[in-house]
Scaffold this motif. Structure first.
Motif, PDB file in Angstrom:
ATOM      1  N   MET A 151       0.905  -1.345  -0.071  1.00 28.57           N
ATOM      2  CA  MET A 151      -0.037   0.067  -0.148  1.00 28.57           C
ATOM      3  C   MET A 151       0.859   1.263  -0.111  1.00 28.57           C
ATOM      4  N   GLU A 152       1.906   1.277   0.608  1.00 27.02           N
ATOM      5  CA  GLU A 152       2.832   2.535   0.872  1.00 27.02           C
ATOM      6  C   GLU A 152       3.269   2.727  -0.598  1.00 27.02           C
ATOM      7  N   ASP A 153       3.698   1.797  -1.312  1.00 26.35           N
ATOM      8  CA  ASP A 153       4.243   2.021  -2.563  1.00 26.35           C
ATOM      9  C   ASP A 153       3.015   2.660  -3.474  1.00 26.35           C
ATOM     10  N   THR A 156      -5.127  11.874   0.212  1.00 26.35           N
ATOM     11  CA  THR A 156      -6.184  12.000  -0.925  1.00 26.35           C
ATOM     12  C   THR A 156      -5.755  10.772  -1.875  1.00 26.35           C
ATOM     13  N   ALA A 157      -4.607  10.206  -2.284  1.00 20.45           N
ATOM     14  CA  ALA A 157      -4.239   9.208  -3.037  1.00 20.45           C
ATOM     15  C   ALA A 157      -4.729   8.027  -2.304  1.00 20.45           C
ATOM     16  N   ARG A 158      -4.825   7.805  -1.021  1.00 21.97           N
ATOM     17  CA  ARG A 158      -5.175   6.554  -0.658  1.00 21.97           C
ATOM     18  C   ARG A 158      -6.530   6.228  -0.651  1.00 21.97           C
ATOM     19  N   LYS A 159      -7.259   7.440  -0.531  1.00 23.36           N
ATOM     20  CA  LYS A 159      -8.799   7.506  -0.660  1.00 23.36           C
ATOM     21  C   LYS A 159      -9.407   7.197  -1.942  1.00 23.36           C
ATOM     22  N   LEU A 160      -8.426   7.587  -2.851  1.00 23.74           N
ATOM     23  CA  LEU A 160      -8.566   7.342  -4.291  1.00 23.74           C
ATOM     24  C   LEU A 160      -8.454   6.006  -4.779  1.00 23.74           C
ATOM     25  N   ILE A 161      -7.500   5.313  -4.096  1.00 22.35           N
ATOM     26  CA  ILE A 161      -7.103   3.891  -4.349  1.00 22.35           C
ATOM     27  C   ILE A 161      -8.356   3.259  -3.686  1.00 22.35           C
ATOM     28  N   GLU A 162      -8.751   3.362  -2.644  1.00 24.41           N
ATOM     29  CA  GLU A 162      -9.820   2.640  -2.046  1.00 24.41           C
ATOM     30  C   GLU A 162     -11.151   2.735  -2.797  1.00 24.41           C
ATOM     31  N   LYS A 163     -11.524   3.898  -3.311  1.00 26.68           N
ATOM     32  CA  LYS A 163     -12.796   4.505  -4.037  1.00 26.68           C
ATOM     33  C   LYS A 163     -12.626   3.574  -5.395  1.00 26.68           C
ATOM     34  N   LYS A 164     -11.509   3.434  -6.202  1.00 26.77           N
ATOM     35  CA  LYS A 164     -11.225   3.270  -7.463  1.00 26.77           C
ATOM     36  C   LYS A 164     -11.348   1.486  -7.273  1.00 26.77           C
ATOM     37  N   GLU A 165     -10.775   1.075  -6.343  1.00 25.75           N
ATOM     38  CA  GLU A 165     -10.552  -0.511  -6.202  1.00 25.75           C
ATOM     39  C   GLU A 165     -12.042  -1.097  -5.963  1.00 25.75           C
ATOM     40  N   GLU A 166     -12.959  -0.509  -4.985  1.00 25.45           N
ATOM     41  CA  GLU A 166     -14.058  -0.858  -4.695  1.00 25.45           C
ATOM     42  C   GLU A 166     -14.943  -0.903  -6.004  1.00 25.45           C
ATOM     43  N   GLU A 167     -14.753   0.116  -6.901  1.00 22.14           N
ATOM     44  CA  GLU A 167     -15.461   0.031  -7.983  1.00 22.14           C
ATOM     45  C   GLU A 167     -14.937  -1.027  -9.024  1.00 22.14           C
ATOM     46  N   ARG A 168     -13.779  -1.226  -9.121  1.00 20.96           N
ATOM     47  CA  ARG A 168     -13.211  -2.242  -9.954  1.00 20.96           C
ATOM     48  C   ARG A 168     -13.500  -3.565  -9.547  1.00 20.96           C
TER      49      ARG A 168
END
Length: 204
Positions: free
Chosen positions: A129-131, A146-158
């Motif tokens: 996750m840190e990388d 912000t990056a972490r929230k974006l990752i979580e949102k996009k991965e939930e959608e994917r």
């Protein structure tokens, strides 16, 4: 080597696109990512914007998209199209591309769509996750939160998109021939590792 298809599933920020690009060069294969959306639009007669707007997105599942115009593949007129129809158009584009020559295909349930095709290798790429946060922060020019929230949102959608259409679980090792963490070796060495694996398991 005969025609070869490598399907790449990937976590957000793991470097999956870069690795896929290296594999495409290594195997002299066509790299297909968002290009698939243009192919689906061409085959279906609908706009590329429609496919891009709902690409690997949970919202893709929840709406009917209304149009007035011709559906060129069916020789009739419709004023709406379901998400399932859009997925079918995209799947048809994936199958057509795979039938034409060697491809490295990124995401879009290609492992499921091409499950009955021979000489296909399915790979899932993860990273710490840190990388992933660091990579997305750099790409999007945003802070780590912000990056972490974006990752979580996009991965939930994917994950929602993949799970709905395949009946499988996104990222589950049972769905892939190889799962690899790109944080352990870096992107270039990970690409080399995958390439060696592909050579060993694919037809000669």
């Amino acid at each position: 080597m005969e025609k070869l298809i490598i399907n790449i599933g990937r976590q957000i920020g793991c470097g999956g696109y870069e690795i896929a690009r290296m594999l495409a060069t290594e195997f002299d294969a066509r790299l297909l990512d968002k290009e698939l959306l243009d192919l689906a639009a061409k085959e279906s007669g609908f706009s590329a914007k429609l496919f891009k707007q709902h690409d690997e997105h949970r919202g893709f599942l929840n709406h009917l998209f209304h149009f007035r115009g011709a559906v060129t593949s069916g020789n009739f007129y419709e004023d709406r199209i379901s998400p399932e129809a859009l997925f079918k158009f995209q799947s048809d584009a994936i199958r057509k591309a795979a039938s034409e020559g060697s491809c490295v295909i990124i995401g879009r349930c290609a492992d499921y769509v091409l499950r009955d095709m021979g000489n296909v290798v399915n790979v899932f790429i993860t990273a710490n996750m840190e990388d992933r946060v660091a990579r997305i922060s750099k790409i999007k020019m945003c802070d780590e939160e912000t990056a972490r929230k974006l990752i979580e949102k996009k991965e939930e959608e994917r994950a929602g998109y993949y799970n709905y259409y395949t009946g499988k679980k996104w990222g589950d090792s049972k769905s892939y021939d190889l799962c690899v963490n790109s944080s352990l070796m870096g992107l270039e060495e990970t690409a080399k590792y995958i390439a060696e694996f592909v050579r060993k398991v694919s037809s000669k």
